[in-house]
Design a protein around this motif. Structure first.
Motif, PDB file in Angstrom:
ATOM      1  N   GLN B  53      -6.775  -0.024  -5.459  1.00 46.25           N
ATOM      2  CA  GLN B  53      -5.949   1.035  -4.883  1.00 46.25           C
ATOM      3  C   GLN B  53      -5.779   0.832  -3.379  1.00 46.25           C
ATOM      4  OE1 GLN B  53      -4.286   3.357  -6.752  1.00 46.25           O
ATOM      5  NE2 GLN B  53      -3.247   3.643  -4.772  1.00 46.25           N
ATOM      6  N   THR B  54      -6.872   0.418  -2.724  1.00 49.29           N
ATOM      7  CA  THR B  54      -6.801   0.160  -1.288  1.00 49.29           C
ATOM      8  C   THR B  54      -5.757  -0.920  -0.990  1.00 49.29           C
ATOM      9  OG1 THR B  54      -9.144   0.714  -1.118  1.00 49.29           O
ATOM     10  CG2 THR B  54      -8.175  -0.451   0.745  1.00 49.29           C
ATOM     11  N   PHE B  55      -5.787  -2.002  -1.791  1.00 46.44           N
ATOM     12  CA  PHE B  55      -4.813  -3.075  -1.545  1.00 46.44           C
ATOM     13  C   PHE B  55      -3.389  -2.621  -1.867  1.00 46.44           C
ATOM     14  CE2 PHE B  55      -8.451  -6.106  -1.537  1.00 46.44           C
ATOM     15  CZ  PHE B  55      -8.178  -6.649  -0.302  1.00 46.44           C
ATOM     16  N   LEU B  56      -3.247  -1.790  -2.914  1.00 46.38           N
ATOM     17  CA  LEU B  56      -1.911  -1.265  -3.215  1.00 46.38           C
ATOM     18  C   LEU B  56      -1.389  -0.439  -2.034  1.00 46.38           C
ATOM     19  CD1 LEU B  56      -1.878  -0.120  -6.954  1.00 46.38           C
ATOM     20  CD2 LEU B  56      -0.283  -1.691  -5.833  1.00 46.38           C
ATOM     21  N   ASP B  57      -2.263   0.403  -1.476  1.00 48.03           N
ATOM     22  CA  ASP B  57      -1.866   1.214  -0.317  1.00 48.03           C
ATOM     23  C   ASP B  57      -1.458   0.312   0.848  1.00 48.03           C
ATOM     24  OD1 ASP B  57      -2.523   3.374  -1.832  1.00 48.03           O
ATOM     25  OD2 ASP B  57      -4.438   3.797  -0.830  1.00 48.03           O
ATOM     26  N   ILE B  58      -2.266  -0.732   1.089  1.00 46.32           N
ATOM     27  CA  ILE B  58      -1.985  -1.640   2.200  1.00 46.32           C
ATOM     28  C   ILE B  58      -0.618  -2.307   2.001  1.00 46.32           C
ATOM     29  CG2 ILE B  58      -2.678  -3.832   3.252  1.00 46.32           C
ATOM     30  CD1 ILE B  58      -5.617  -2.962   2.781  1.00 46.32           C
ATOM     31  N   ILE B  59      -0.397  -2.784   0.765  1.00 46.58           N
ATOM     32  CA  ILE B  59       0.862  -3.485   0.505  1.00 46.58           C
ATOM     33  C   ILE B  59       2.046  -2.517   0.587  1.00 46.58           C
ATOM     34  CG2 ILE B  59       2.156  -4.750  -1.270  1.00 46.58           C
ATOM     35  CD1 ILE B  59      -0.629  -5.995  -2.051  1.00 46.58           C
ATOM     36  N   ASN B  60       1.818  -1.275   0.150  1.00 49.49           N
ATOM     37  CA  ASN B  60       2.877  -0.272   0.290  1.00 49.49           C
ATOM     38  C   ASN B  60       3.232  -0.064   1.751  1.00 49.49           C
ATOM     39  OD1 ASN B  60       3.394   0.241  -2.353  1.00 49.49           O
ATOM     40  ND2 ASN B  60       1.862   1.888  -2.520  1.00 49.49           N
ATOM     41  N   ARG B 261      -9.142  -1.155   4.753  1.00 53.21           N
ATOM     42  CA  ARG B 261      -7.859  -0.459   4.906  1.00 53.21           C
ATOM     43  C   ARG B 261      -7.315  -0.617   6.322  1.00 53.21           C
ATOM     44  NH1 ARG B 261      -3.643   0.968   5.156  1.00 53.21           N
ATOM     45  NH2 ARG B 261      -2.507   2.751   4.281  1.00 53.21           N
ATOM     46  N   ALA B 262      -8.245  -0.663   7.294  1.00 53.73           N
ATOM     47  CA  ALA B 262      -7.816  -0.701   8.695  1.00 53.73           C
ATOM     48  C   ALA B 262      -7.609  -2.123   9.214  1.00 53.73           C
ATOM     49  CB  ALA B 262      -8.849   0.019   9.565  1.00 53.73           C
ATOM     50  N   LEU B 263      -8.104  -3.111   8.483  1.00 53.55           N
ATOM     51  CA  LEU B 263      -8.089  -4.482   8.996  1.00 53.55           C
ATOM     52  C   LEU B 263      -6.672  -5.007   9.287  1.00 53.55           C
ATOM     53  CD1 LEU B 263      -9.912  -6.855   9.808  1.00 53.55           C
ATOM     54  CD2 LEU B 263      -9.682  -7.735   7.484  1.00 53.55           C
ATOM     55  N   PRO B 264      -5.688  -4.839   8.358  1.00 54.00           N
ATOM     56  CA  PRO B 264      -4.363  -5.398   8.655  1.00 54.00           C
ATOM     57  C   PRO B 264      -3.785  -4.827   9.954  1.00 54.00           C
ATOM     58  CG  PRO B 264      -4.500  -4.746   6.352  1.00 54.00           C
ATOM     59  CD  PRO B 264      -5.740  -4.248   7.009  1.00 54.00           C
ATOM     60  N   ASN B 265      -3.939  -3.553  10.160  1.00 54.87           N
ATOM     61  CA  ASN B 265      -3.422  -2.934  11.376  1.00 54.87           C
ATOM     62  C   ASN B 265      -4.024  -3.596  12.612  1.00 54.87           C
ATOM     63  OD1 ASN B 265      -2.037  -0.979  12.954  1.00 54.87           O
ATOM     64  ND2 ASN B 265      -4.007   0.073  13.215  1.00 54.87           N
ATOM     65  N   ALA B 266      -5.341  -3.786  12.598  1.00 57.10           N
ATOM     66  CA  ALA B 266      -6.011  -4.397  13.743  1.00 57.10           C
ATOM     67  C   ALA B 266      -5.550  -5.839  13.936  1.00 57.10           C
ATOM     68  CB  ALA B 266      -7.519  -4.344  13.550  1.00 57.10           C
ATOM     69  N   VAL B 267      -5.360  -6.559  12.822  1.00 57.74           N
ATOM     70  CA  VAL B 267      -4.921  -7.957  12.911  1.00 57.74           C
ATOM     71  C   VAL B 267      -3.526  -8.009  13.561  1.00 57.74           C
ATOM     72  CG1 VAL B 267      -4.156  -9.934  11.529  1.00 57.74           C
ATOM     73  CG2 VAL B 267      -6.338  -8.830  11.029  1.00 57.74           C
ATOM     74  N   PHE B 268      -2.614  -7.153  13.083  1.00 59.50           N
ATOM     75  CA  PHE B 268      -1.252  -7.200  13.608  1.00 59.50           C
ATOM     76  C   PHE B 268      -1.183  -6.718  15.055  1.00 59.50           C
ATOM     77  CE2 PHE B 268      -0.066  -6.540   8.937  1.00 59.50           C
ATOM     78  CZ  PHE B 268       0.021  -7.912   8.725  1.00 59.50           C
ATOM     79  N   LYS B 269      -2.049  -5.749  15.385  1.00 58.14           N
ATOM     80  CA  LYS B 269      -1.997  -5.147  16.711  1.00 58.14           C
ATOM     81  C   LYS B 269      -2.609  -6.043  17.785  1.00 58.14           C
ATOM     82  CE  LYS B 269      -3.184  -0.604  18.574  1.00 58.14           C
ATOM     83  NZ  LYS B 269      -3.915   0.628  18.194  1.00 58.14           N
ATOM     84  N   TYR B 270      -3.764  -6.671  17.435  1.00 58.39           N
ATOM     85  CA  TYR B 270      -4.508  -7.366  18.493  1.00 58.39           C
ATOM     86  C   TYR B 270      -4.447  -8.890  18.393  1.00 58.39           C
ATOM     87  CZ  TYR B 270      -6.588  -2.724  18.984  1.00 58.39           C
ATOM     88  OH  TYR B 270      -6.784  -1.380  19.156  1.00 58.39           O
TER      89      TYR B 270
END
Lengths: 424, 396
Positions: B53-60, B261-270
């Motif tokens: 579910q976490t990955f589905l949310d991330i991909i969404n 859940r927060a990792l992609p955001n941090a990767v894209f941001k920093y």
């Protein structure tokens, strides 16, 4: 009579022997008070009165008994102290709490004491307390002879003799040399010797044990009498006969997997037999401190497709195992008596016993080999598997032979011992 | 372009029931259904469902900017079918997003690559069919049981048409080299080799909740700062781990799902990292060199070798006795026999017989249904002896 265990709550052959013997003695009209550390209430009391040592409330001043305690206070729990113990129990014991010395003293001399009746870490506390109870009971009861089985109860026997002045018979079911080889526990040895020295007569379960008692403990030969054990007749109900799921014949080892029982010689003999004949399976039933080493050895020899381990067998499982066995082997390095081959014979299984066992002295219809002679052992196994004449004869006469061994006979001989000490 | 390649292993064995000597020849069912079902349900609730579910949310949220890969063993598929169809459904939804790659492996998570080429190929094909049946895709990249790899295994995999294989970035084969490049097989250079960055992978998989760790607690910012600290010329960070890391090895309460859940955001941001599937990685990068692996390596324990499964007397005897039956099994071609033959090959059975308790003992103990390796061996051999009897019976 003092005994550490009584069926059905037993850990080894001692309880079984006590049961058979008391039953036999009862046939001759002997009345017996049997003192166990802990009675469970479900013992067969038809021929014996079970006295629970934990139920004895001591009213006398504890100082009267302090001297017995003094004899114990330097004993520590040692590795080989505990006579009949599975590895599971061993692990449990050494994980549990060990009491401090003053705590033990307080417990021993309190007015009531709760025995576990097992072979736990509190064993020596229990032995000490048991001795005090023994002395106390000797004062309260009327009797002619005191009979103590194995070292755990010797201090109680000696105390009872001191207080009552009645004759003491001690019964050697096993010596410290059987349990530990040459690396004996000196304290246990000392208790054994003190018990035998204080006794009027010593009963040994075989001539082998009698010789050890005379040579190693310095007990005068005229004081030591051999009385062989016996076996209860067993009849197996049909439902206990399990079906074997394969065609190969089965050769069985059954017992504690410890140094004393010689399991490694069984494996080496199995390996030799399997080189000649793949049409046989070997089973090692039981558990013990050498089990893991034995499993490794079987794996290393690559015979695991013909050599199996069952773990510890309980109750009827033992007879299930016998019912599918074709040969029973007892390769003990040192066995004071050895009841299990008799049980195998009673179940129609031909047996091979080591010459280093007490039972070898009385059996006619059994093959006897030196425990270390694996060639000879392999040869005997092969012979019993393949030469029907031999196995048929052993089955027929073996069963007869065992049926002729009666606890009454053992009891009769014990009674003779009683008579000799009472006369004195 | 620098990229992160996530791969998660999904596997459950068919654990054997307590099978006694007396059962041999009388009882031909070997599995502990109760335990297998319980464990599957427990892991489904704690890990597979919430993690999916976490990955589905991330991909969404991020669309195809986030890519991941799974390898699901055939025995795990079988147990999903039996006990957890809901998990299978949620994996299907993930695969349907197009952001998830499914890898090939042996059907029963077996060690067959070390013993029998024929059996290895058969199992890989069986697994491929299973993946096709459930997800409608055909894997292009291979991962072997426990990331076990050698030049020879790579060659077999290349011959089967795979473009890449995943394995451990073991120190003793890399030496001074970095795992953060694409390498190729030493015998057949067509096969690319992706190496696990075990430092960063294990920071998540093993150390995340370890309070004695000097980097505790691990935040996404901290993790991205470590990614940024890597030499910019190094292109691919392979983060390979058991899927059970999420929610099972690291409990939900440790915050592992929030971290994920927060990792992609941090990767894209920093950072300027992207996410890629293994197939994308090899399409976009050129191998820097061949990697020589003469003796098999794995991702297990300090030694990164095979000693968790093979090497002591118990394991070797059980393993050799099992594979000695191969020819007989194949000749019979009986569906029941073939199924047991598959399930008995699962590497976990040999793992339970491992006797090296010292350096990695905790991990071994945690997953072990037996009290001792000896018990595991005796139980397995009892089952195997019954299996042999059946083979003999059927062959008559």
């Amino acid at each position: 009579m003092f005994g550490w265990e009584f069926p059905p709550h037993i850990a080894g052959g001692l309880g079984t022997a006590c049961y058979g013997l008391t039953k036999g003695l009862n046939k001759f009209g002997t009345e017996i008070i049997f003192v166990v550390p802990k009675a469970f209430g479900d013992e067969d009391q038809s021929h014996v009165k079970i006295q629970d040592a934990g139920n004895v409330i001591i009213t006398e001043k504890s100082t009267d008994y302090a001297e017995f305690w003094d004899n114990f206070k330097y004993l520590e729990v040692g590795v080989n102290l505990i006579p009949y113990m599975s590895p599971e129990e061993y692990a449990r014991i050494f994980e549990s709490k060990i009491f401090s010395h003053s705590e033990i003293k307080e417990k021993v001399l309190s007015s009531k004491f709760s025995f576990s009746g097992t072979y736990g870490p509190d064993l020596l506390t229990e032995v000490a307390r048991y001795a005090i109870v023994g002395g106390y009971l000797a004062k309260q009861n009327n009797f002619d002879v005191i009979h103590a089985h194995d070292w755990l109860t010797y201090p109680a026997g000696v105390a009872a003799k001191q207080i009552s002045g009645k004759p003491l018979v001690v019964h050697m079911h096993a010596t410290e040399y059987d349990r530990s080889g040459e690396n004996i526990n000196q304290q246990v040895y000392d208790i054994e010797r003190a018990g035998m020295e204080a006794a009027d007569k010593v009963i040994a379960v075989s001539n082998r044990t009698r010789n050890i008692v005379i040579e190693r403990y310095g007990i005068p030969a005229e004081k030591v009498v051999t009385v062989y054990n016996s076996v209860e007749p067993i009849s197996l109900p049909e439902e206990f006969r399990v079906t074997k799921g394969f065609d190969e014949k089965i050769v069985t080892f059954l017992g504690r997997i410890t140094f004393q029982k010689g399991p490694e010689y069984f494996i080496e003999a199995a390996y030799k037999v399997l080189q000649k004949d793949r049409n046989v399976r070997f089973v090692m039933a039981g558990s013990g401190d050498m089990l893991n080493r034995m499993i490794r050895r079987v794996a290393a020899l690559g015979i695991s497709d013909r050599f199996h381990f069952t773990g510890f067998l309980k109750g009827m499982e033992v007879y299930e195992m016998f019912s599918i066995s074709d040969v029973y082997v007892m390769p003990s390095v040192s066995e004071p008596f050895g009841i299990s081959p008799l049980e195998a014979m009673a179940s129609d299984v031909p047996v091979i016993v080591s010459k280093q066992s007490g039972v070898a002295e009385i059996l006619k219809h059994a093959l006897k080999v030196d425990f270390w002679d694996v060639d000879d052992m392999a040869d005997a196994i092969y012979g019993l598997l393949h030469y029907e004449g031999l196995s048929k004869m052993f089955k027929r006469y073996g069963k007869q032979e065992v049926e002729n061994l009666r606890w009454e006979n053992s009891a009769f001989n014990v009674l003779e011992v009683y008579k000799s000490v009472v006369k004195n | 372009m620098r990229t992160i390649c996530f791969y998660f292993q999904v596997h459950q064995p068919f654990r054997l029931k307590r099978y006694k000597f007396f059962n041999i020849g009388n009882d031909h069912y070997y599995y502990n259904d109760f335990e297998n079902r319980n464990i599957m349900r427990k892991v489904a609730e704690k890990c597979y469902l919430p993690a999916n579910q976490t990955f589905l949310d991330i991909i969404n949220e991020y669309g195809d900017k986030v890519k991941i890969a799974f390898s699901i063993s055939g025995t795990a598929f079988d147990q999903f079918e039996l006990y957890a169809p809901d998990v299978l459904e949620s994996f299907k939804r993930l695969v349907d997003t197009g952001c998830v790659e499914i890898l090939s492996e042996t059907y029963s998570h077996s060690l067959s690559a070390l013993k029998s080429k024929e059996e290895f190929i058969r199992q890989v094909n069986l697994h491929k069919e299973k993946v096709k049946k459930h997800f409608g895709v055909t894997p292009q990249v291979f991962r072997n049981t426990e990331l076990i790899y050698s030049d020879y295994i790579g060659e077999m995999v290349a011959d089967m048409g795979y473009k890449a294989i995943l394995t451990e970035g073991a120190k003793h084969i890399l030496g001074w080299k970095s795992p953060n490049y694409v390498y190729c097989n030493a015998i057949n250079p067509k096969l690319k080799v992706l190496l696990k960055n075990f430092k960063l992978s294990d920071d998540i998989a093993f150390r995340f909740s370890n309070q004695a760790w000097d980097q505790f607690p691990l935040t996404t910012e901290k993790f991205v700062s470590w990614l940024n600290a890597i030499d910019p010329r190094e292109e691919t960070i392979n983060l390979f781990m058991d899927y059970e890391t999420f929610g099972e090895h690291q409990w939900k309460e440790t915050g592992i799902f929030k971290f994920l859940r927060a990792l992609p955001n941090a990767v894209f941001k920093y950072s300027n990292y992207t996410f890629s599937t293994p197939t994308e990685v090899i399409a976009n990068t050129v191998p820097v060199a061949a990697i020589h692996v003469e003796h098999p390596i794995s991702w297990a324990d300090e030694e990164r070798d095979l000693t968790a499964w093979l090497g002591n007397e118990l394991q070797d005897d059980a393993f050799n006795k099992l594979y000695a039956l191969e020819e007989q099994v194949k000749k019979l071609n009986n569906p029941d026999i073939l199924k047991d033959w598959l399930y008995l090959q699962t590497s976990d059975h040999f793992y339970y017989m491992c006797t090296k308790w010292f350096s990695d003992g905790d991990v071994h103990k945690y997953f072990n249904p037996y009290d001792s390796p000896y018990e595991a061996y005796v139980n397995f051999m009892n089952v195997l002896n019954d299996f042999m009897l059946r083979l003999r019976e059927f062959s008559r």
